[in-house]
Design a protein around this motif. Sequence first.
Motif, PDB file in Angstrom:
ATOM      1  N   LYS A   3       0.864  -1.178   0.000  1.00 22.38           N
ATOM      2  CA  LYS A   3       0.000   0.000   0.000  1.00 22.38           C
ATOM      3  C   LYS A   3       0.904   1.233   0.000  1.00 22.38           C
ATOM      4  O   LYS A   3       1.566   1.531   1.003  1.00 22.38           O
ATOM      5  CB  LYS A   3      -0.904   0.021   1.235  1.00 22.38           C
ATOM      6  CG  LYS A   3      -2.071  -0.951   1.176  1.00 22.38           C
ATOM      7  CD  LYS A   3      -3.208  -0.380   0.329  1.00 22.38           C
ATOM      8  CE  LYS A   3      -4.450  -1.272   0.437  1.00 22.38           C
ATOM      9  NZ  LYS A   3      -5.585  -0.717  -0.314  1.00 22.38           N
ATOM     10  N   ILE A   4       0.949   1.931  -1.102  1.00 23.64           N
ATOM     11  CA  ILE A   4       1.926   3.004  -1.301  1.00 23.64           C
ATOM     12  C   ILE A   4       1.218   4.352  -1.341  1.00 23.64           C
ATOM     13  O   ILE A   4       0.311   4.559  -2.152  1.00 23.64           O
ATOM     14  CB  ILE A   4       2.695   2.792  -2.618  1.00 23.64           C
ATOM     15  CG1 ILE A   4       3.316   1.392  -2.654  1.00 23.64           C
ATOM     16  CG2 ILE A   4       3.757   3.873  -2.802  1.00 23.64           C
ATOM     17  CD1 ILE A   4       3.732   0.945  -4.038  1.00 23.64           C
ATOM     18  N   MET A   5       1.629   5.271  -0.495  1.00 21.98           N
ATOM     19  CA  MET A   5       1.095   6.628  -0.486  1.00 21.98           C
ATOM     20  C   MET A   5       2.131   7.574  -1.083  1.00 21.98           C
ATOM     21  O   MET A   5       3.300   7.562  -0.684  1.00 21.98           O
ATOM     22  CB  MET A   5       0.754   7.048   0.941  1.00 21.98           C
ATOM     23  CG  MET A   5       0.298   8.496   1.078  1.00 21.98           C
ATOM     24  SD  MET A   5      -0.207   8.841   2.780  1.00 21.98           S
ATOM     25  CE  MET A   5      -0.107  10.635   2.815  1.00 21.98           C
ATOM     26  N   ILE A   6       1.702   8.380  -2.052  1.00 22.07           N
ATOM     27  CA  ILE A   6       2.604   9.302  -2.740  1.00 22.07           C
ATOM     28  C   ILE A   6       2.159  10.734  -2.483  1.00 22.07           C
ATOM     29  O   ILE A   6       0.993  11.081  -2.698  1.00 22.07           O
ATOM     30  CB  ILE A   6       2.602   9.040  -4.263  1.00 22.07           C
ATOM     31  CG1 ILE A   6       3.039   7.609  -4.569  1.00 22.07           C
ATOM     32  CG2 ILE A   6       3.504  10.036  -4.988  1.00 22.07           C
ATOM     33  CD1 ILE A   6       2.934   7.238  -6.037  1.00 22.07           C
ATOM     34  N   THR A   7       3.068  11.588  -2.025  1.00 24.10           N
ATOM     35  CA  THR A   7       2.783  13.018  -1.944  1.00 24.10           C
ATOM     36  C   THR A   7       3.358  13.698  -3.188  1.00 24.10           C
ATOM     37  O   THR A   7       4.314  13.212  -3.793  1.00 24.10           O
ATOM     38  CB  THR A   7       3.407  13.663  -0.692  1.00 24.10           C
ATOM     39  OG1 THR A   7       4.836  13.699  -0.833  1.00 24.10           O
ATOM     40  CG2 THR A   7       3.029  12.893   0.570  1.00 24.10           C
ATOM     41  N   GLY A   8       2.746  14.819  -3.574  1.00 25.33           N
ATOM     42  CA  GLY A   8       3.198  15.494  -4.794  1.00 25.33           C
ATOM     43  C   GLY A   8       2.962  14.655  -6.037  1.00 25.33           C
ATOM     44  O   GLY A   8       3.752  14.677  -6.985  1.00 25.33           O
ATOM     45  N   ILE A  31      -2.019   5.235  -3.307  1.00 20.95           N
ATOM     46  CA  ILE A  31      -2.816   6.378  -2.880  1.00 20.95           C
ATOM     47  C   ILE A  31      -2.092   7.645  -3.300  1.00 20.95           C
ATOM     48  O   ILE A  31      -1.032   7.975  -2.774  1.00 20.95           O
ATOM     49  CB  ILE A  31      -3.045   6.371  -1.351  1.00 20.95           C
ATOM     50  CG1 ILE A  31      -3.688   5.062  -0.923  1.00 20.95           C
ATOM     51  CG2 ILE A  31      -3.901   7.569  -0.934  1.00 20.95           C
ATOM     52  CD1 ILE A  31      -2.698   3.992  -0.483  1.00 20.95           C
ATOM     53  N   ALA A  32      -2.642   8.346  -4.276  1.00 21.50           N
ATOM     54  CA  ALA A  32      -2.032   9.579  -4.779  1.00 21.50           C
ATOM     55  C   ALA A  32      -2.548  10.766  -3.983  1.00 21.50           C
ATOM     56  O   ALA A  32      -3.758  10.866  -3.718  1.00 21.50           O
ATOM     57  CB  ALA A  32      -2.359   9.753  -6.260  1.00 21.50           C
ATOM     58  N   THR A  33      -1.647  11.676  -3.612  1.00 21.93           N
ATOM     59  CA  THR A  33      -2.061  12.904  -2.928  1.00 21.93           C
ATOM     60  C   THR A  33      -1.334  14.085  -3.552  1.00 21.93           C
ATOM     61  O   THR A  33      -0.223  13.961  -4.058  1.00 21.93           O
ATOM     62  CB  THR A  33      -1.746  12.871  -1.416  1.00 21.93           C
ATOM     63  OG1 THR A  33      -0.328  13.037  -1.214  1.00 21.93           O
ATOM     64  CG2 THR A  33      -2.208  11.578  -0.775  1.00 21.93           C
ATOM     65  N   GLY A  41      -7.669  14.426 -14.594  1.00 20.56           N
ATOM     66  CA  GLY A  41      -7.758  12.970 -14.542  1.00 20.56           C
ATOM     67  C   GLY A  41      -6.505  12.279 -15.052  1.00 20.56           C
ATOM     68  O   GLY A  41      -6.541  11.121 -15.468  1.00 20.56           O
ATOM     69  N   SER A  42      -5.373  12.979 -14.969  1.00 23.96           N
ATOM     70  CA  SER A  42      -4.129  12.453 -15.546  1.00 23.96           C
ATOM     71  C   SER A  42      -3.620  11.211 -14.837  1.00 23.96           C
ATOM     72  O   SER A  42      -2.873  10.420 -15.425  1.00 23.96           O
ATOM     73  CB  SER A  42      -3.047  13.537 -15.529  1.00 23.96           C
ATOM     74  OG  SER A  42      -2.773  13.948 -14.199  1.00 23.96           O
ATOM     75  N   LEU A  43      -4.007  11.037 -13.574  1.00 28.15           N
ATOM     76  CA  LEU A  43      -3.518   9.883 -12.815  1.00 28.15           C
ATOM     77  C   LEU A  43      -4.390   8.648 -12.981  1.00 28.15           C
ATOM     78  O   LEU A  43      -4.063   7.583 -12.462  1.00 28.15           O
ATOM     79  CB  LEU A  43      -3.412  10.244 -11.323  1.00 28.15           C
ATOM     80  CG  LEU A  43      -2.472  11.400 -10.978  1.00 28.15           C
ATOM     81  CD1 LEU A  43      -2.467  11.644  -9.475  1.00 28.15           C
ATOM     82  CD2 LEU A  43      -1.054  11.141 -11.480  1.00 28.15           C
ATOM     83  N   GLY A  44      -5.498   8.799 -13.707  1.00 32.55           N
ATOM     84  CA  GLY A  44      -6.375   7.662 -13.936  1.00 32.55           C
ATOM     85  C   GLY A  44      -7.178   7.288 -12.706  1.00 32.55           C
ATOM     86  O   GLY A  44      -7.443   8.111 -11.827  1.00 32.55           O
ATOM     87  N   PHE A  48      -7.403   9.051  -4.570  1.00 31.03           N
ATOM     88  CA  PHE A  48      -6.746  10.359  -4.625  1.00 31.03           C
ATOM     89  C   PHE A  48      -7.261  11.218  -3.477  1.00 31.03           C
ATOM     90  O   PHE A  48      -8.460  11.281  -3.222  1.00 31.03           O
ATOM     91  CB  PHE A  48      -7.007  11.073  -5.950  1.00 31.03           C
ATOM     92  CG  PHE A  48      -6.304  12.404  -6.054  1.00 31.03           C
ATOM     93  CD1 PHE A  48      -5.010  12.480  -6.541  1.00 31.03           C
ATOM     94  CD2 PHE A  48      -6.922  13.579  -5.617  1.00 31.03           C
ATOM     95  CE1 PHE A  48      -4.339  13.695  -6.617  1.00 31.03           C
ATOM     96  CE2 PHE A  48      -6.258  14.800  -5.678  1.00 31.03           C
ATOM     97  CZ  PHE A  48      -4.966  14.856  -6.176  1.00 31.03           C
ATOM     98  N   GLU A  49      -6.348  11.876  -2.783  1.00 24.99           N
ATOM     99  CA  GLU A  49      -6.703  12.761  -1.684  1.00 24.99           C
ATOM    100  C   GLU A  49      -5.965  14.092  -1.830  1.00 24.99           C
ATOM    101  O   GLU A  49      -4.774  14.110  -2.180  1.00 24.99           O
ATOM    102  CB  GLU A  49      -6.314  12.137  -0.333  1.00 24.99           C
ATOM    103  CG  GLU A  49      -6.995  10.813  -0.009  1.00 24.99           C
ATOM    104  CD  GLU A  49      -8.364  10.987   0.615  1.00 24.99           C
ATOM    105  OE1 GLU A  49      -8.750  12.154   0.903  1.00 24.99           O
ATOM    106  OE2 GLU A  49      -9.035   9.959   0.837  1.00 24.99           O
TER     107      GLU A  49
END
Length: 314
Positions: A3-8, A31-33, A41-44, A48-49
């Motif tokens: 479970k990977i959370m990405i900032t920026g 989890i994109a943030t 919608g570039s991240l598909g 997203f938070e």
Amino acid sequence: MKKIMITGALGQIGSELTTMLRSKYGENNVIATDIREDESGSLGNGPFEVLDVTDAGQMHEIAKKYQADTIMHLAALLSAKAENNPQLAWNLNMGGLVNALEVARDLNTQFFTPSSIGAFGPSTPKENTPQDTIQRPTTMYGVNKVSGELLCDYYFQRFGVDTRGVRFPGLISYVTKPGGGTTDYAVEVYYEALKNGKYTSYIGEGTHMDMMYMPDAVNAIVQLMEADASKLEHRNAFNVSAMSAAPEDFEKAIQKHIPEFKMDYDVDPVRQKIAESWPNAIDSSAAKDEWGFDPKYDIHKMTEDMLQQLKVRV
């Protein structure tokens, strides 16, 4: 990494890293943030938070909500913008990093954040810059990066957080447009070559800097994060680079595909000074020895792919 959370996540690295990780580990496991909505919608698909990384409580809440076992902290103000607003750069770059490390410590997650060749300075050896060498940067961005390397080392040594990182060179991508870095000319030149057949470089002729194509960069992140921890001696500051190039090298590479392309110069003294404080070419042997770093793109292979990809975008 499960479970990977990405900032920026909407930034230059984050946009491509998020997409690649979702294809590799599953959409719902990344989890994109970002501080702004993904309006394009570039991240598909996938979680997203909206997250301001200076809000420690919100960051902790999101990581806990999704049961993140890995945090990839990419949110930062880049070199040229940081020099224009050094106090904001310190508050965002260092405050956000401390918050992310505290979340990683509390939730016992793996942790990645990138450093940069900006962590070096004028007194650093210019050619074949060693993995371990003097670091006395003269920019706020560089000060942030050196501080970040040391802070990540501290969290590993003091708290046992599995921190990892690389010193990225200039990164070149066709997915996102330049975002305020000193090496952005190496992205802009491809757009302008296709649109106008010419480009005015703000970095002077003969100014060599390390570069890397984004597919190699995101692969390096994943490769490092999946590496055997027992083999990592440097952890948070691996030199990585695929090529050393000056503006005229990009001109010549592009001319093989667009013979009429021309480059001239209008040097920006602020960014030129930053560029001259960085190495000309760094030694990536520690990354190769400790976790098998092996970039696939040189300037010619990268140029061919950049022009092909951008033809449908420009």
